[in-house]
Design a protein around this motif. Structure first.
Motif, PDB file in Angstrom:
ATOM      1  N   VAL A  73      64.255  38.432  71.055  1.00  0.00           N
ATOM      2  CA  VAL A  73      63.130  38.752  70.192  1.00  0.00           C
ATOM      3  C   VAL A  73      62.744  40.208  70.433  1.00  0.00           C
ATOM      4  O   VAL A  73      62.428  40.582  71.555  1.00  0.00           O
ATOM      5  N   TRP A  96      72.754  37.238  73.080  1.00  0.00           N
ATOM      6  CA  TRP A  96      71.767  36.248  73.476  1.00  0.00           C
ATOM      7  C   TRP A  96      70.554  36.384  72.561  1.00  0.00           C
ATOM      8  O   TRP A  96      70.176  37.494  72.204  1.00  0.00           O
ATOM      9  N   HIS A  97      69.967  35.273  72.193  1.00  0.00           N
ATOM     10  CA  HIS A  97      68.809  35.294  71.316  1.00  0.00           C
ATOM     11  C   HIS A  97      67.738  36.222  71.891  1.00  0.00           C
ATOM     12  O   HIS A  97      67.169  35.935  72.941  1.00  0.00           O
ATOM     13  N   MET A 126      71.572  25.111  67.573  1.00  0.00           N
ATOM     14  CA  MET A 126      71.761  26.515  67.914  1.00  0.00           C
ATOM     15  C   MET A 126      71.641  26.766  69.400  1.00  0.00           C
ATOM     16  O   MET A 126      72.461  27.471  69.987  1.00  0.00           O
ATOM     17  N   ALA A 127      70.664  26.184  69.992  1.00  0.00           N
ATOM     18  CA  ALA A 127      70.438  26.442  71.414  1.00  0.00           C
ATOM     19  C   ALA A 127      71.678  26.074  72.207  1.00  0.00           C
ATOM     20  O   ALA A 127      72.172  24.981  72.120  1.00  0.00           O
ATOM     21  N   GLY A 128      72.184  27.018  72.953  1.00  0.00           N
ATOM     22  CA  GLY A 128      73.379  26.652  73.689  1.00  0.00           C
ATOM     23  C   GLY A 128      73.974  27.787  74.488  1.00  0.00           C
ATOM     24  O   GLY A 128      73.251  28.679  74.938  1.00  0.00           O
ATOM     25  N   GLY A 170      62.896  38.334  65.229  1.00  0.00           N
ATOM     26  CA  GLY A 170      63.314  37.328  66.200  1.00  0.00           C
ATOM     27  C   GLY A 170      64.398  36.385  65.754  1.00  0.00           C
ATOM     28  O   GLY A 170      64.601  35.346  66.378  1.00  0.00           O
ATOM     29  N   ASP A 171      65.093  36.704  64.682  1.00  0.00           N
ATOM     30  CA  ASP A 171      66.140  35.781  64.243  1.00  0.00           C
ATOM     31  C   ASP A 171      67.208  35.633  65.311  1.00  0.00           C
ATOM     32  O   ASP A 171      67.575  36.600  65.976  1.00  0.00           O
ATOM     33  N   ALA A 172      67.699  34.423  65.436  1.00  0.00           N
ATOM     34  CA  ALA A 172      68.624  34.105  66.513  1.00  0.00           C
ATOM     35  C   ALA A 172      69.885  34.964  66.450  1.00  0.00           C
ATOM     36  O   ALA A 172      70.426  35.365  67.477  1.00  0.00           O
ATOM     37  N   SER A 228      65.265  30.007  76.944  1.00  0.00           N
ATOM     38  CA  SER A 228      64.485  30.534  75.834  1.00  0.00           C
ATOM     39  C   SER A 228      64.901  31.959  75.507  1.00  0.00           C
ATOM     40  O   SER A 228      65.604  32.600  76.282  1.00  0.00           O
ATOM     41  N   PRO A 229      64.463  32.447  74.349  1.00  0.00           N
ATOM     42  CA  PRO A 229      64.826  33.812  73.959  1.00  0.00           C
ATOM     43  C   PRO A 229      64.269  34.822  74.942  1.00  0.00           C
ATOM     44  O   PRO A 229      63.276  34.560  75.633  1.00  0.00           O
ATOM     45  N   ARG A 230      64.894  35.968  75.012  1.00  0.00           N
ATOM     46  CA  ARG A 230      64.338  37.025  75.844  1.00  0.00           C
ATOM     47  C   ARG A 230      63.603  38.028  74.954  1.00  0.00           C
ATOM     48  O   ARG A 230      63.714  37.978  73.737  1.00  0.00           O
ATOM     49  N   VAL A 231      62.868  38.915  75.575  1.00  0.00           N
ATOM     50  CA  VAL A 231      61.997  39.817  74.831  1.00  0.00           C
ATOM     51  C   VAL A 231      62.383  41.276  75.071  1.00  0.00           C
ATOM     52  O   VAL A 231      62.527  41.697  76.214  1.00  0.00           O
TER      53      VAL A 231
END
Lengths: 231, 231
Positions: free
Chosen positions: B101, B98-99, B1-3, B90-92, B18-21
DNA sequence: GCAAAAGTGTTGAGATTACACCCATGC
DNA sequence: GCATGGGTGTAATCTCAACACTTTTGC
């Protein structure tokens, strides 16, 4: 794991324009008639030598639940546990290395002997009684308090005890768990009536023999989270 | 998934590892005898034209509560509201850009007339009845359901109604709020006895005049969150 | 047989529910 | 004076907590 510094000491990471995301898991079990939680000993960084709940950065594309499962599986090898999101802690100062938002989880497992892997991320890993924790890293003392409060509350209106018990158990054993977690005694007879009235327990045609009269063994008819009025 | 996949949509941010918030806030109020929530209309990106709860990215060094307050203040100008962290989603896949959270909050305010600012981030902003929401962006329908459930539960064991009421009110008015949110009628006399027995209300030497017998006005002795058995 | 834990039943207090009735006001 | 909602009281029911007694085993 994402990045060079995933987890350990939450060490330096190339500056980004926003906070990063981690999960931390409070894993409870009952052992030695006490409520215990799993802690890891941090190897490097500002909190080196201190104990903390196992956790680490969430990878891109990974779900939060997935990250929590992964962390706990890596440490314990246990796959079948009760896992629930607890609260998200995000104050800027909680991690001196970089602003890190931690999604805290709380998890329950029946007690198991050995199988803990410290990996190379941590110096040590072990169970500690909740009422006698060492000084914890980050804001993990607050997380511990919050997790305990949630656990105590949920005992009262859900059936999650099942996740702390083996397949077969006596009524006394369930009650002991309630008493240890709530930290006060319950009336044996009233407890018995209440828990049986829920209809979640099936008596087995077996008994457990001890020093005195044998106790009937029970099992859960369903092992999945449900809301029920226990207390 | 990461990409990859950084560029498209509302992503105005260089690819990160990494995911953002973000925070999203479900702001409830009672208006027109209905429970309503504040929604904003998204201007650009994959969800352009759709309604969503107000929210935005958490800035580095900013607390989560602070970010939620900021978002709501920018939209409503209201500073005095009840605010509580709800759950973290937080699901991708929840944000295609963009992922991300999202730490969801739920908030309560007494109804106020006007003062909503759409800013230049959104095409529109307005109140919508909870039981008749439009199709929402992201996973905001799930957030809405979760927030409503939490609100209904908390009515029963806390005093948070105070945050939906003006300074002075009649018992009938409190009861109406309970009925609207819980979506069922309550017995007038039993409700009255219960709510007065809590000792949180002070009768005022005034009455509200309507079509019939005037009703006594009350006020809260304390306007801060407390756990009390209301229902 | 006796100590200790398992299992069953009862009772009273308090909370909850479902009502019936009177009161004060506007029209 | 009457329709309408405000205000007060009460009886039946349910839930919960405290407690007494019997049963079954190991030693």
């Amino acid at each position: 794991m994402a990045g060079p510094a995933a987890g350990q000491g939450r060490a330096v990471r190339p500056p980004a324009s926003s906070p990063r995301v981690a999960v931390d898991a409070v894993l409870f079990t009952i052992s030695d008639d006490r409520l215990q939680t799993l802690l890891v000993n941090i190897k490097t960084g500002p909190f080196a030598g201190r104990w903390a709940f196992p956790g680490g950065l969430v990878e891109l594309g990974e779900s939060l639940d997935g990250a929590a499962y992964r962390e706990l599986y890596e440490k314990t090898g246990v796959r079948d546990l009760y896992l629930e999101q607890l609260f998200t802690f995000g104050d800027a100062g909680r991690d001196p290395a970089w602003h890190t938002v931690a999604v805290a989880y709380f998890a329950l497992v029946p007690h198991f002997e050995r199988g803990l892997k410290r990996g190379d991320k941590y110096a040590d890993i072990d169970w500690f009684p909740v009422h006698d924790l060492p000084q914890l890293a980050y804001d993990h003392s607050a997380i511990a308090a919050y997790a305990l409060k949630r656990l105590q509350a949920k005992l009262g209106y859900t059936n999650i005890v099942y996740s702390l018990l083996p397949d077969e158990f006596t009524l006394r054993e369930i009650q002991a768990i309630y008493e240890v977690i709530l930290n006060h005694k319950l009336d044996r007879r009233n407890f018995r009536r209440k828990i049986l009235a829920l209809g979640l327990l099936k008596p087995l045609p077996k008994t457990r023999h001890g020093a005195h009269r044998p106790a009937a063994l029970y099992t859960f008819t369903q092992r999945r989270p449900m809301n029920v009025g226990v207390l």
